[in-house]
Design a protein around this motif. Structure first.
Motif, PDB file in Angstrom:
ATOM      1  N   ALA A  44       1.982   1.375  -5.469  1.00  0.00           N
ATOM      2  CA  ALA A  44       2.147   1.788  -6.866  1.00  0.00           C
ATOM      3  C   ALA A  44       0.894   1.451  -7.672  1.00  0.00           C
ATOM      4  O   ALA A  44       0.441   2.264  -8.482  1.00  0.00           O
ATOM      5  CB  ALA A  44       3.381   1.119  -7.474  1.00  0.00           C
ATOM      6  N   GLU A  45       0.328   0.286  -7.451  1.00  0.00           N
ATOM      7  CA  GLU A  45      -0.867  -0.120  -8.184  1.00  0.00           C
ATOM      8  C   GLU A  45      -2.064   0.766  -7.867  1.00  0.00           C
ATOM      9  O   GLU A  45      -2.919   0.988  -8.724  1.00  0.00           O
ATOM     10  CB  GLU A  45      -1.194  -1.588  -7.893  1.00  0.00           C
ATOM     11  N   ARG A  46      -2.141   1.292  -6.641  1.00  0.00           N
ATOM     12  CA  ARG A  46      -3.226   2.209  -6.259  1.00  0.00           C
ATOM     13  C   ARG A  46      -2.972   3.628  -6.752  1.00  0.00           C
ATOM     14  O   ARG A  46      -3.821   4.491  -6.614  1.00  0.00           O
ATOM     15  CB  ARG A  46      -3.383   2.243  -4.739  1.00  0.00           C
ATOM     16  N   GLY A  47      -1.759   3.880  -7.267  1.00  0.00           N
ATOM     17  CA  GLY A  47      -1.412   5.224  -7.718  1.00  0.00           C
ATOM     18  C   GLY A  47      -0.926   6.127  -6.602  1.00  0.00           C
ATOM     19  O   GLY A  47      -0.840   7.350  -6.767  1.00  0.00           O
ATOM     20  N   ASP A  48      -0.593   5.550  -5.453  1.00  0.00           N
ATOM     21  CA  ASP A  48      -0.144   6.325  -4.299  1.00  0.00           C
ATOM     22  C   ASP A  48       1.371   6.512  -4.239  1.00  0.00           C
ATOM     23  O   ASP A  48       1.881   7.109  -3.300  1.00  0.00           O
ATOM     24  CB  ASP A  48      -0.600   5.650  -2.999  1.00  0.00           C
ATOM     25  N   ALA A  77      10.395  -3.233 -11.266  1.00  0.00           N
ATOM     26  CA  ALA A  77       9.160  -3.856 -11.749  1.00  0.00           C
ATOM     27  C   ALA A  77       7.984  -3.513 -10.845  1.00  0.00           C
ATOM     28  O   ALA A  77       6.871  -3.285 -11.319  1.00  0.00           O
ATOM     29  CB  ALA A  77       9.335  -5.370 -11.834  1.00  0.00           C
ATOM     30  N   ALA A  78       8.222  -3.434  -9.545  1.00  0.00           N
ATOM     31  CA  ALA A  78       7.146  -3.144  -8.588  1.00  0.00           C
ATOM     32  C   ALA A  78       6.618  -1.724  -8.731  1.00  0.00           C
ATOM     33  O   ALA A  78       5.414  -1.498  -8.635  1.00  0.00           O
ATOM     34  CB  ALA A  78       7.638  -3.363  -7.159  1.00  0.00           C
ATOM     35  N   ILE A  79       7.506  -0.784  -8.995  1.00  0.00           N
ATOM     36  CA  ILE A  79       7.063   0.616  -9.025  1.00  0.00           C
ATOM     37  C   ILE A  79       6.673   1.088 -10.411  1.00  0.00           C
ATOM     38  O   ILE A  79       6.010   2.104 -10.552  1.00  0.00           O
ATOM     39  CB  ILE A  79       8.126   1.560  -8.430  1.00  0.00           C
ATOM     40  N   GLY A  80       7.095   0.359 -11.448  1.00  0.00           N
ATOM     41  CA  GLY A  80       6.779   0.801 -12.806  1.00  0.00           C
ATOM     42  C   GLY A  80       7.488   2.100 -13.130  1.00  0.00           C
ATOM     43  O   GLY A  80       8.476   2.449 -12.487  1.00  0.00           O
ATOM     44  N   PRO A  81       6.986   2.835 -14.126  1.00  0.00           N
ATOM     45  CA  PRO A  81       7.639   4.109 -14.476  1.00  0.00           C
ATOM     46  C   PRO A  81       7.550   5.080 -13.300  1.00  0.00           C
ATOM     47  O   PRO A  81       6.473   5.525 -12.931  1.00  0.00           O
ATOM     48  CB  PRO A  81       6.828   4.615 -15.666  1.00  0.00           C
TER      49      PRO A  81
END
Length: 130
Positions: A44-48, A77-81
């Motif tokens: 998720a943080e990498r936008g993948d 929380a881990a994946i965000g929106p």
């Protein structure tokens, strides 16, 4: 496949645009859950990661209500929106659904419950095009 090295959780990228499948099997412990969340959070943080499909049909649901709520909070929380489709086990109740919906609302996630893999996959792909 991203990994079957986490007991009870298999992560698989279904679509190169960012649809991930998390298949839950048996009893998922806190350790299993945290290890899977580390991998999901990194994607998720990498936008993948744009949508998450959780197949929970074969999971033994945690009996402890606080653990269930904690797990869903950590997922959101881990994946965000993000869009989340959940195929729940037969033991899924309205009270458990409310826990998932509360966590989704808190983290601005869109969540939908589906009876089949086909319906959940289609919904996720539709959400990714919005």
């Amino acid at each position: 496949m991203i990994g079957k090295d986490i007991m009870g959780v298999t992560l698989q990228l279904l679509d190169e645009r960012g649809l991930m499948l998390a298949t839950l099997d048996g009893v998922v412990t806190r350790v299993d859950h945290h290890a899977a969340m580390d991998k999901v959070r990194a994607l998720a943080e990498r936008g993948d990661l744009r949508a998450l499909l959780i197949d929970g049909r074969s999971v033994d649901v945690a009996r402890e209500a606080s653990f269930r709520a904690e797990m869903w909070e950590e997922i959101m929380a881990a994946i965000g929106p993000c869009s989340v489709a959940y195929i729940p086990p037969d033991s899924f109740t309205p009270a458990r659904e409310a826990v998932v919906r509360r966590a989704a609302e808190e983290w601005d996630c869109i969540v939908a419950f589906h009876p089949t893999m086909e319906a959940a996959t289609g919904w996720c792909l539709d959400q990714m095009t919005v």
